[in-house]
Design a protein around this motif. Structure first.
Motif, PDB file in Angstrom:
ATOM      1  N   PRO A   2      22.255  -5.969   1.350  1.00 40.11           N
ATOM      2  CA  PRO A   2      22.849  -4.730   0.832  1.00 40.11           C
ATOM      3  C   PRO A   2      23.997  -5.027  -0.138  1.00 40.11           C
ATOM      4  O   PRO A   2      24.699  -6.018  -0.005  1.00 40.11           O
ATOM      5  N   ARG A   3      24.116  -4.140  -1.098  1.00 39.62           N
ATOM      6  CA  ARG A   3      25.196  -4.297  -2.083  1.00 39.62           C
ATOM      7  C   ARG A   3      26.508  -3.783  -1.504  1.00 39.62           C
ATOM      8  O   ARG A   3      26.520  -2.863  -0.699  1.00 39.62           O
ATOM      9  N   LEU A   8      28.289  -1.197  -5.991  1.00 38.92           N
ATOM     10  CA  LEU A   8      27.749   0.145  -6.230  1.00 38.92           C
ATOM     11  C   LEU A   8      28.614   0.913  -7.231  1.00 38.92           C
ATOM     12  O   LEU A   8      28.094   1.555  -8.152  1.00 38.92           O
ATOM     13  N   GLU A  11      28.176  -0.633 -10.762  1.00 36.20           N
ATOM     14  CA  GLU A  11      26.907  -0.225 -11.376  1.00 36.20           C
ATOM     15  C   GLU A  11      26.973   1.220 -11.860  1.00 36.20           C
ATOM     16  O   GLU A  11      26.473   1.547 -12.933  1.00 36.20           O
ATOM     17  N   THR A  12      27.594   2.061 -11.068  1.00 39.72           N
ATOM     18  CA  THR A  12      27.712   3.474 -11.439  1.00 39.72           C
ATOM     19  C   THR A  12      28.551   3.636 -12.705  1.00 39.72           C
ATOM     20  O   THR A  12      28.133   4.331 -13.646  1.00 39.72           O
ATOM     21  N   GLU A  82      23.010   9.542  -7.428  1.00 41.01           N
ATOM     22  CA  GLU A  82      22.524   8.173  -7.243  1.00 41.01           C
ATOM     23  C   GLU A  82      23.520   7.360  -6.425  1.00 41.01           C
ATOM     24  O   GLU A  82      23.121   6.596  -5.542  1.00 41.01           O
ATOM     25  N   LEU A  83      24.804   7.515  -6.684  1.00 37.69           N
ATOM     26  CA  LEU A  83      25.832   6.802  -5.923  1.00 37.69           C
ATOM     27  C   LEU A  83      25.786   7.226  -4.465  1.00 37.69           C
ATOM     28  O   LEU A  83      25.836   6.392  -3.562  1.00 37.69           O
ATOM     29  N   GLU A  85      23.237   8.428  -2.779  1.00 39.28           N
ATOM     30  CA  GLU A  85      22.026   7.910  -2.157  1.00 39.28           C
ATOM     31  C   GLU A  85      22.130   6.411  -1.902  1.00 39.28           C
ATOM     32  O   GLU A  85      21.762   5.926  -0.838  1.00 39.28           O
ATOM     33  N   LEU A  86      22.628   5.664  -2.871  1.00 41.88           N
ATOM     34  CA  LEU A  86      22.735   4.208  -2.728  1.00 41.88           C
ATOM     35  C   LEU A  86      23.752   3.815  -1.674  1.00 41.88           C
ATOM     36  O   LEU A  86      23.570   2.834  -0.966  1.00 41.88           O
ATOM     37  N   ASN A  87      24.806   4.584  -1.558  1.00 40.57           N
ATOM     38  CA  ASN A  87      25.870   4.262  -0.622  1.00 40.57           C
ATOM     39  C   ASN A  87      25.391   4.323   0.822  1.00 40.57           C
ATOM     40  O   ASN A  87      25.884   3.609   1.674  1.00 40.57           O
ATOM     41  N   SER A  89      22.113   3.971   1.768  1.00 36.81           N
ATOM     42  CA  SER A  89      20.795   3.327   1.937  1.00 36.81           C
ATOM     43  C   SER A  89      20.899   2.143   2.871  1.00 36.81           C
ATOM     44  O   SER A  89      21.881   1.481   2.954  1.00 36.81           O
TER      45      SER A  89
END
Length: 89
Positions: A2-3, A8, A11-12, A82-83, A85-87, A89
């Protein structure tokens, strides 16, 4: 693997156009809630520098919330989603 939160956030912010990034920095400086970010910490800085300021000022968890809030306020709803959702995941 995981990042990390910093990855995150980086990337955002890297996905933002320059104009949107400048709006992001402006809104970050304009926040009335504590803790506040001083202008000298973000003005003219890179996206990675701003990520470091976000995490050191707000902690990792709160930095994501603040970033999402600012992204929505400047009309970058897709990046905020997106942030979010990624946070988680």
């Amino acid at each position: 693997m995981p990042r990390s939160v910093k990855q995150l956030l980086a990337e955002t912010l890297e996905d933002l156009k320059e104009e949107s990034f400048q709006k992001f920095v402006f809104q970050l400086l304009d926040r009335s809630e504590e803790p506040r970010v001083r202008r000298c910490r973000v003005e003219g800085k890179s996206r990675l520098d701003v990520v470091d300021v976000l995490v050191s000022t707000f902690t990792e968890v709160k930095a994501v919330d603040v970033t999402e809030e600012i992204l929505r306020s400047i009309g970058c709803n897709q990046q905020a989603e997106e942030l979010s959702e990624l946070n988680w995941s």
